[in-house]
Design a protein around this motif. Sequence first.
Motif, PDB file in Angstrom:
ATOM      1  N   LEU A   1       0.802  -1.225   0.000  1.00  0.00           N
ATOM      2  CA  LEU A   1       0.000   0.000   0.000  1.00  0.00           C
ATOM      3  C   LEU A   1       0.836   1.276   0.000  1.00  0.00           C
ATOM      4  CD1 LEU A   1      -2.826   1.262   0.074  1.00  0.00           C
ATOM      5  CD2 LEU A   1      -2.670   1.179   2.569  1.00  0.00           C
ATOM      6  N   TYR A   2       1.809   1.381   0.895  1.00  0.00           N
ATOM      7  CA  TYR A   2       2.539   2.646   0.992  1.00  0.00           C
ATOM      8  C   TYR A   2       3.374   2.939  -0.253  1.00  0.00           C
ATOM      9  CZ  TYR A   2       7.262   0.901   2.223  1.00  0.00           C
ATOM     10  OH  TYR A   2       8.500   0.315   2.216  1.00  0.00           O
ATOM     11  N   ILE A   3       3.848   1.904  -0.934  1.00  0.00           N
ATOM     12  CA  ILE A   3       4.598   2.103  -2.177  1.00  0.00           C
ATOM     13  C   ILE A   3       3.662   2.656  -3.249  1.00  0.00           C
ATOM     14  CG2 ILE A   3       5.889   0.949  -4.028  1.00  0.00           C
ATOM     15  CD1 ILE A   3       7.512   1.195  -1.451  1.00  0.00           C
ATOM     16  N   GLY A   4       2.472   2.111  -3.352  1.00  0.00           N
ATOM     17  CA  GLY A   4       1.489   2.625  -4.302  1.00  0.00           C
ATOM     18  C   GLY A   4       1.132   4.076  -4.019  1.00  0.00           C
ATOM     19  N   ILE A   5       0.992   4.416  -2.736  1.00  0.00           N
ATOM     20  CA  ILE A   5       0.680   5.800  -2.360  1.00  0.00           C
ATOM     21  C   ILE A   5       1.843   6.718  -2.737  1.00  0.00           C
ATOM     22  CG2 ILE A   5       0.314   7.337  -0.379  1.00  0.00           C
ATOM     23  CD1 ILE A   5      -1.306   4.995   0.885  1.00  0.00           C
ATOM     24  N   LEU A   6       3.070   6.258  -2.522  1.00  0.00           N
ATOM     25  CA  LEU A   6       4.237   7.046  -2.918  1.00  0.00           C
ATOM     26  C   LEU A   6       4.295   7.231  -4.436  1.00  0.00           C
ATOM     27  CD1 LEU A   6       6.995   5.642  -0.523  1.00  0.00           C
ATOM     28  CD2 LEU A   6       5.964   7.930  -0.485  1.00  0.00           C
ATOM     29  N   PHE A   7       3.921   6.199  -5.185  1.00  0.00           N
ATOM     30  CA  PHE A   7       3.883   6.320  -6.644  1.00  0.00           C
ATOM     31  C   PHE A   7       2.866   7.379  -7.062  1.00  0.00           C
ATOM     32  CE2 PHE A   7       5.949   2.703  -9.093  1.00  0.00           C
ATOM     33  CZ  PHE A   7       6.894   2.442  -8.115  1.00  0.00           C
TER      34      PHE A   7
ATOM     35  N   PRO B   1      11.038  -1.235   3.720  1.00  0.00           N
ATOM     36  CA  PRO B   1      10.207  -2.004   4.659  1.00  0.00           C
ATOM     37  C   PRO B   1       9.040  -2.722   3.958  1.00  0.00           C
ATOM     38  CG  PRO B   1      10.716   0.146   5.572  1.00  0.00           C
ATOM     39  CD  PRO B   1      11.207   0.156   4.150  1.00  0.00           C
ATOM     40  N   GLY B   2       9.069  -4.031   3.989  1.00  0.00           N
ATOM     41  CA  GLY B   2       8.019  -4.839   3.380  1.00  0.00           C
ATOM     42  C   GLY B   2       8.002  -4.837   1.861  1.00  0.00           C
ATOM     43  N   TYR B   3       9.084  -4.381   1.240  1.00  0.00           N
ATOM     44  CA  TYR B   3       9.094  -4.259  -0.220  1.00  0.00           C
ATOM     45  C   TYR B   3      10.509  -4.459  -0.734  1.00  0.00           C
ATOM     46  CZ  TYR B   3       8.204  -2.235  -4.835  1.00  0.00           C
ATOM     47  OH  TYR B   3       8.070  -2.025  -6.188  1.00  0.00           O
ATOM     48  N   HIS B   4      10.674  -5.454  -1.613  1.00  0.00           N
ATOM     49  CA  HIS B   4      11.955  -5.696  -2.265  1.00  0.00           C
ATOM     50  C   HIS B   4      11.682  -6.173  -3.673  1.00  0.00           C
ATOM     51  CE1 HIS B   4      15.908  -7.404  -3.156  1.00  0.00           C
ATOM     52  NE2 HIS B   4      16.352  -6.565  -2.237  1.00  0.00           N
ATOM     53  N   GLU B   5      12.288  -5.518  -4.644  1.00  0.00           N
ATOM     54  CA  GLU B   5      12.090  -5.850  -6.062  1.00  0.00           C
ATOM     55  C   GLU B   5      13.359  -6.468  -6.629  1.00  0.00           C
ATOM     56  OE1 GLU B   5       9.599  -5.425  -8.520  1.00  0.00           O
ATOM     57  OE2 GLU B   5       8.213  -5.037  -6.898  1.00  0.00           O
ATOM     58  N   GLN B   6      13.186  -7.176  -7.715  1.00  0.00           N
ATOM     59  CA  GLN B   6      14.306  -7.740  -8.457  1.00  0.00           C
ATOM     60  C   GLN B   6      14.267  -7.165  -9.869  1.00  0.00           C
ATOM     61  OE1 GLN B   6      16.570  -9.838  -7.065  1.00  0.00           O
ATOM     62  NE2 GLN B   6      15.416  -9.669  -5.160  1.00  0.00           N
ATOM     63  N   GLY B   7      15.406  -6.817 -10.415  1.00  0.00           N
ATOM     64  CA  GLY B   7      15.503  -6.389 -11.810  1.00  0.00           C
ATOM     65  C   GLY B   7      15.009  -4.973 -12.048  1.00  0.00           C
ATOM     66  N   TRP B   8      14.882  -4.660 -13.342  1.00  0.00           N
ATOM     67  CA  TRP B   8      14.569  -3.302 -13.784  1.00  0.00           C
ATOM     68  C   TRP B   8      13.092  -3.055 -14.038  1.00  0.00           C
ATOM     69  CZ3 TRP B   8      17.576   1.042 -14.563  1.00  0.00           C
ATOM     70  CH2 TRP B   8      18.911   0.888 -14.265  1.00  0.00           C
ATOM     71  N   ASP B   9      12.238  -4.057 -13.988  1.00  0.00           N
ATOM     72  CA  ASP B   9      10.808  -3.884 -14.251  1.00  0.00           C
ATOM     73  C   ASP B   9      10.575  -3.266 -15.634  1.00  0.00           C
ATOM     74  OD1 ASP B   9       8.079  -4.016 -13.717  1.00  0.00           O
ATOM     75  OD2 ASP B   9       8.031  -2.093 -12.674  1.00  0.00           O
ATOM     76  N   HIS B  10      11.062  -3.975 -16.666  1.00  0.00           N
ATOM     77  CA  HIS B  10      10.954  -3.481 -18.054  1.00  0.00           C
ATOM     78  C   HIS B  10       9.512  -3.295 -18.460  1.00  0.00           C
ATOM     79  CE1 HIS B  10      15.173  -3.754 -19.044  1.00  0.00           C
ATOM     80  NE2 HIS B  10      15.224  -4.951 -18.498  1.00  0.00           N
ATOM     81  N   PRO B  11       9.163  -2.295 -19.226  1.00  0.00           N
ATOM     82  CA  PRO B  11       9.960  -1.134 -19.640  1.00  0.00           C
ATOM     83  C   PRO B  11       9.864   0.025 -18.651  1.00  0.00           C
ATOM     84  CG  PRO B  11       7.871  -1.012 -20.750  1.00  0.00           C
ATOM     85  CD  PRO B  11       7.840  -2.262 -19.887  1.00  0.00           C
ATOM     86  N   TYR B  12       9.057  -0.117 -17.622  1.00  0.00           N
ATOM     87  CA  TYR B  12       8.777   1.010 -16.739  1.00  0.00           C
ATOM     88  C   TYR B  12       9.990   1.493 -15.957  1.00  0.00           C
ATOM     89  CZ  TYR B  12       4.044  -0.455 -17.807  1.00  0.00           C
ATOM     90  OH  TYR B  12       2.903  -0.813 -18.466  1.00  0.00           O
ATOM     91  N   GLY B  13      10.775   0.603 -15.430  1.00  0.00           N
ATOM     92  CA  GLY B  13      11.953   0.994 -14.658  1.00  0.00           C
ATOM     93  C   GLY B  13      12.940   1.787 -15.493  1.00  0.00           C
ATOM     94  N   VAL B  14      13.210   1.293 -16.699  1.00  0.00           N
ATOM     95  CA  VAL B  14      14.151   1.974 -17.593  1.00  0.00           C
ATOM     96  C   VAL B  14      13.616   3.350 -17.975  1.00  0.00           C
ATOM     97  CG1 VAL B  14      15.277   1.863 -19.848  1.00  0.00           C
ATOM     98  CG2 VAL B  14      15.064  -0.209 -18.469  1.00  0.00           C
ATOM     99  N   LEU B  15      12.325   3.428 -18.315  1.00  0.00           N
ATOM    100  CA  LEU B  15      11.725   4.715 -18.692  1.00  0.00           C
ATOM    101  C   LEU B  15      11.777   5.719 -17.546  1.00  0.00           C
ATOM    102  CD1 LEU B  15       8.543   3.653 -20.698  1.00  0.00           C
ATOM    103  CD2 LEU B  15      10.504   4.913 -21.560  1.00  0.00           C
ATOM    104  N   SER B  16      11.400   5.294 -16.359  1.00  0.00           N
ATOM    105  CA  SER B  16      11.345   6.241 -15.249  1.00  0.00           C
ATOM    106  C   SER B  16      12.732   6.685 -14.814  1.00  0.00           C
ATOM    107  CB  SER B  16      10.554   5.667 -14.073  1.00  0.00           C
ATOM    108  OG  SER B  16      11.220   4.571 -13.509  1.00  0.00           O
ATOM    109  N   ILE B  17      13.668   5.764 -14.695  1.00  0.00           N
ATOM    110  CA  ILE B  17      15.029   6.128 -14.287  1.00  0.00           C
ATOM    111  C   ILE B  17      15.657   7.059 -15.316  1.00  0.00           C
ATOM    112  CG2 ILE B  17      17.378   5.214 -13.978  1.00  0.00           C
ATOM    113  CD1 ILE B  17      15.642   4.857 -11.536  1.00  0.00           C
ATOM    114  N   THR B  18      15.454   6.779 -16.586  1.00  0.00           N
ATOM    115  CA  THR B  18      15.987   7.646 -17.634  1.00  0.00           C
ATOM    116  C   THR B  18      15.370   9.037 -17.552  1.00  0.00           C
ATOM    117  OG1 THR B  18      16.371   5.745 -19.071  1.00  0.00           O
ATOM    118  CG2 THR B  18      16.289   7.912 -20.129  1.00  0.00           C
ATOM    119  N   ALA B  19      14.048   9.107 -17.437  1.00  0.00           N
ATOM    120  CA  ALA B  19      13.372  10.403 -17.364  1.00  0.00           C
ATOM    121  C   ALA B  19      13.819  11.198 -16.142  1.00  0.00           C
ATOM    122  CB  ALA B  19      11.855  10.204 -17.345  1.00  0.00           C
ATOM    123  N   GLU B  20      13.936  10.539 -15.010  1.00  0.00           N
ATOM    124  CA  GLU B  20      14.339  11.230 -13.783  1.00  0.00           C
ATOM    125  C   GLU B  20      15.797  11.681 -13.854  1.00  0.00           C
ATOM    126  OE1 GLU B  20      11.077   8.364 -11.907  1.00  0.00           O
ATOM    127  OE2 GLU B  20      13.165   7.957 -11.389  1.00  0.00           O
TER     128      GLU B  20
END
Length: 139
Positions: free
Chosen positions: A37-43, A89-108
Amino acid sequence: MSSRSAAATPTRVAVCCALLSAVVHLVIAPEHLAETLYIGILFIAGGVALLLTAGALALRNSVTAWWAGALVSGGMILGFALSRTIGLPGYHEQGWDHPYGVLSITAEGVYLVAFFAWYGTRSAHAPFAPLRRKVPAGR
């Protein structure tokens, strides 16, 4: 290229990057709300903040918008890195989450480059205010 259009270039780049990152985060927010929940709210909060940043930059080229966008973009990059390394806390991801991770990191990241370009040109032309000594009242 005129100096006016050269000065507008970082702003245009920043607006596009803020919009892209906002859209990416808002599109995948429902998935993250369901997962943690808190990750979604942060998004959602980050996406809305970047939409407001893009609007303020496009309409007024606001100093506050530049700084807000830089802080949000930097925070998103930091959150991405932490969630894939030590985890959150309560959240751990693996990898880049293609294509969203690459797009967001690049844009930021590109937003931050535009921010530093804007900041460098802004501070290079800002006049220095003379230092004034405070005179005690009654003198």
